[in-house]
Design a protein around this motif. Structure first.
Motif, short mmCIF file in Angstrom:
data_model
loop_
_atom_site.label_atom_id
_atom_site.label_comp_id
_atom_site.label_asym_id
_atom_site.label_seq_id
_atom_site.Cartn_x
_atom_site.Cartn_y
_atom_site.Cartn_z
N ARG A 179 25.90 29.57 50.20
CA ARG A 179 25.77 30.97 49.82
C ARG A 179 27.08 31.43 49.17
NH1 ARG A 179 24.25 33.60 55.22
NH2 ARG A 179 23.41 31.53 55.58
N ILE A 180 26.98 32.51 48.42
CA ILE A 180 28.14 33.08 47.73
C ILE A 180 28.18 34.58 48.03
CG2 ILE A 180 29.17 33.60 45.48
CD1 ILE A 180 29.39 30.69 46.11
N SER A 181 29.37 35.10 48.30
CA SER A 181 29.54 36.54 48.53
C SER A 181 30.38 37.14 47.42
CB SER A 181 30.22 36.80 49.89
OG SER A 181 29.34 36.53 50.94
N PRO A 182 29.79 38.03 46.60
CA PRO A 182 30.58 38.72 45.57
C PRO A 182 31.44 39.81 46.18
CG PRO A 182 28.32 39.51 45.55
CD PRO A 182 28.37 38.42 46.59
N VAL A 183 32.58 40.11 45.53
CA VAL A 183 33.50 41.14 46.02
C VAL A 183 33.27 42.39 45.16
CG1 VAL A 183 35.88 41.68 46.60
CG2 VAL A 183 35.10 39.30 46.58
N LYS A 184 32.50 43.31 45.66
CA LYS A 184 32.00 44.42 44.85
C LYS A 184 33.06 45.47 44.52
CE LYS A 184 27.36 43.76 46.74
NZ LYS A 184 26.25 44.34 47.54
N ALA A 185 33.80 45.93 45.53
CA ALA A 185 34.77 47.01 45.30
C ALA A 185 35.87 46.56 44.33
CB ALA A 185 35.38 47.46 46.62
N TYR A 186 36.36 45.34 44.51
CA TYR A 186 37.41 44.81 43.64
C TYR A 186 36.90 44.72 42.20
CZ TYR A 186 41.08 41.64 41.97
OH TYR A 186 42.11 41.06 41.26
N TYR A 187 35.67 44.26 42.04
CA TYR A 187 35.07 44.15 40.71
C TYR A 187 34.96 45.52 40.05
CZ TYR A 187 31.47 43.16 37.17
OH TYR A 187 30.77 43.06 36.01
N TYR A 188 34.58 46.51 40.82
CA TYR A 188 34.46 47.86 40.28
C TYR A 188 35.82 48.41 39.85
CZ TYR A 188 33.54 52.89 40.10
OH TYR A 188 33.46 54.20 39.70
N GLN A 189 36.85 48.12 40.62
CA GLN A 189 38.17 48.67 40.33
C GLN A 189 38.89 47.93 39.20
OE1 GLN A 189 39.96 48.31 44.18
NE2 GLN A 189 38.76 49.99 45.06
N ARG A 190 38.78 46.61 39.16
CA ARG A 190 39.57 45.83 38.20
C ARG A 190 38.74 45.22 37.07
NH1 ARG A 190 45.20 44.36 39.52
NH2 ARG A 190 45.67 45.36 41.52
N GLY A 191 37.43 45.10 37.27
CA GLY A 191 36.59 44.55 36.22
C GLY A 191 36.46 43.04 36.25
N THR A 192 37.24 42.36 37.10
CA THR A 192 37.18 40.91 37.20
C THR A 192 36.28 40.51 38.37
OG1 THR A 192 39.40 40.62 36.30
CG2 THR A 192 38.50 38.78 37.57
N ASP A 202 32.20 46.94 56.17
CA ASP A 202 33.50 46.43 56.62
C ASP A 202 33.78 45.04 56.05
OD1 ASP A 202 33.90 48.72 58.08
OD2 ASP A 202 33.31 47.84 60.00
N PHE A 203 32.72 44.22 56.00
CA PHE A 203 32.86 42.87 55.47
C PHE A 203 33.27 42.91 53.99
CE2 PHE A 203 30.69 39.29 53.27
CZ PHE A 203 31.43 38.26 53.80
N ASN A 204 32.60 43.75 53.20
CA ASN A 204 32.94 43.88 51.78
C ASN A 204 34.35 44.43 51.59
OD1 ASN A 204 30.55 42.90 50.64
ND2 ASN A 204 29.52 44.86 50.91
N MET A 205 34.74 45.36 52.43
CA MET A 205 36.09 45.92 52.35
C MET A 205 37.14 44.85 52.68
SD MET A 205 35.57 49.70 54.07
CE MET A 205 37.34 50.03 54.06
N LEU A 206 36.83 43.96 53.61
CA LEU A 206 37.75 42.87 53.95
C LEU A 206 37.96 41.95 52.76
CD1 LEU A 206 39.43 41.10 55.83
CD2 LEU A 206 37.29 40.08 56.68
N LEU A 207 36.87 41.55 52.09
CA LEU A 207 36.99 40.67 50.94
C LEU A 207 37.79 41.34 49.81
CD1 LEU A 207 33.49 38.94 50.66
CD2 LEU A 207 35.50 38.28 51.98
N SER A 208 37.57 42.64 49.61
CA SER A 208 38.32 43.37 48.59
C SER A 208 39.80 43.44 48.95
CB SER A 208 37.76 44.79 48.42
OG SER A 208 36.45 44.75 47.89
N LYS A 209 40.09 43.63 50.22
CA LYS A 209 41.48 43.66 50.69
C LYS A 209 42.16 42.32 50.42
CE LYS A 209 44.09 43.80 55.05
NZ LYS A 209 43.98 43.93 56.52
#
Length: 423
Positions: free
Chosen positions: A44-57, A189-196
């Motif tokens: 499985r793969i987990s995308p990092v949503k918040a980071y993508y929204y903020q930086r575009g990568t 919380d999980f998504n926030m951890l990956l973004s962090k």
């Protein structure tokens, strides 16, 4: 529900329930089970949503199963790993925290506090394998088919058990990053951890909101747009908007706006000394630092690609396929370019060079001109010798202008004069 069902099916003389019980007496319960577990774990793969929204990568985390933590370096389109740790050691958690504290990579550890349910499913799968391999007659198609169905169902339960432990957030897993336990009580919380994690590990990633090329692999359409973009860059670099028509917005024009205009690197009349957009400064400074490092010794362009492909930048390959030729063109007057495979100096940056560079970046080297001190004085002495004015800086254009008369003079000499050492 599956096991308790009552259905009519083709006949078999095998008492499946009895055979399964007997297999349990023959097969030991798994102890070191991680390798076996990895065979049945659905990738499985987990995308990092918040980071993508903020930086575009776009950033993606892959999953790995271990009994002890591993210091893996994310490569390619994988930007980080979530290591699922199943350990029976008494002090495993403390060792894991210490290991995590020393790791510099994008690694999140999920320590399973109770693995009994998972071991139960593996134990059942081992029993079904034993029956198929050692007990059930292969010619008894009905019995073999039923055992395989039971095994398939057990594999499904196994993956569900892992997912439930991870994502039901009922304290069955301890999440660890940088040696510290992380509070993960929901999927948010999980998504926030990956973004962090990405914010800390890939802090120097530039802000680039363009999904056309900010990805690991370019589509066929964008590959064609790349060629059109580079053509305009070469032929219309001093025109407004690189000469793109004002009333049309093809992909290459959108890429120009993202990469050059919105960053402040290009304006009508040419290029600026650097980006005005702070979000793009990191990649510009990294490229400048690389070029400066070539003053004393030439370096391969592939070294720059390798630098920007790793943390703290880890830029996507699609982005680099636009940025590297763009940067080399912007700075074309500041360095000498060589084809190392042929040992040849390349006087001009052309489309042919861009095409070869994309395929074989390790074949090309750059060396920045030394622009001060005795080297500049020495260079100006050559210019005076051929009746040219002094220069304050050495550029590719002034270098070629200075050397041309000497090369022309050399070409006119006869063979004896060219090769003799008797001055």
């Amino acid at each position: 529900a599956y096991k308790d069902r009552l259905i009519l099916f083709e006949g078999t003389d095998v008492n499946l329930e009895s055979e399964i019980r007997d297999a349990g007496m023959m097969i030991p319960r798994p102890v070191n089970f991680v390798d076996k577990l990895a065979e049945f774990f659905n990738r499985r793969i987990s995308p990092v949503k918040a980071y993508y929204y903020q930086r575009g990568t776009p950033r993606f985390f892959d999953y790995k199963l271990f009994d002890e933590p591993q210091d893996i370096v994310p490569r390619g389109d994988t930007d980080g790993y979530i290591e699922l740790i199943f350990s029976t050691k008494k002090n495993a958690l403390e060792e894991l925290k210490s290991f995590s504290a020393d790791s510099e990579h994008a690694l999140v550890f999920a320590y399973f506090t109770d693995s009994e349910n998972i071991v139960d499913h593996l134990y059942n799968i081992d029993k079904y394998d034993y029956l198929i391999d050692k007990v059930i007659n292969k010619e008894d198609i009905v019995a073999v088919k039923e055992i395989k169905k039971l095994k398939e169902y057990e594999e499904h339960l196994l993956n569900k058990a892992i997912s439930d432990n991870l994502f039901l957030y009922k304290n069955r897993v301890i999440w660890i990053f940088k040696g510290e336990e992380q509070l993960v009580e929901s999927h948010r919380d999980f998504n926030m951890l990956l973004s962090k994690v990405c914010e800390e590990v890939y802090a120097a990633t530039p802000v680039m909101h363009n999904e056309l090329f900010n990805k690991h692999k370019l589509s066929g359409t964008i590959t064609s747009a790349r060629k059109n973009y580079l053509t305009n860059l070469l032929e219309h670099y001093d025109d407004e908007d690189l000469g793109f028509p004002k009333d049309k917005f093809p992909p290459e024009k959108t890429i120009y706006f993202s990469l050059l205009k919105n960053t402040g690197l290009h304006r009508e009349g040419g290029f600026s000394e650097g980006p005005s957009n702070e979000g793009f400064t990191s990649v510009w400074m990294a490229s400048e630092s690389f070029l400066k490092s070539t003053e004393n010794k030439a370096r391969k362009v592939s070294d720059l690609i390798r630098l920007l492909s790793t943390q703290p930048y880890k830029l996507k390959q699609g982005f680099l396929e636009f940025w590297i030729p763009t940067y080399l063109f912007i700075k074309r007057q500041d360095y000498a370019l060589y084809d190392a495979s042929r040992g040849a100096f390349i006087p001009n940056v052309t489309m042919e060079f861009f095409e070869l560079l994309q395929k074989h970046p390790s074949d090309f080297e750059v060396k920045k001109f030394a622009v001060d001190g005795i080297k500049l004085d020495f260079f100006n002495q050559y210019r005076r010798f051929v009746n040219l004015s002094d220069e304050n800086v050495v550029t590719s254009e002034s270098f070629i202008e200075t050397m041309k008369p000497f090369l022309y003079f050399y070409k006119r000499l006869n063979d004896y004069t060219k090769h003799t050492k008797k001055f």
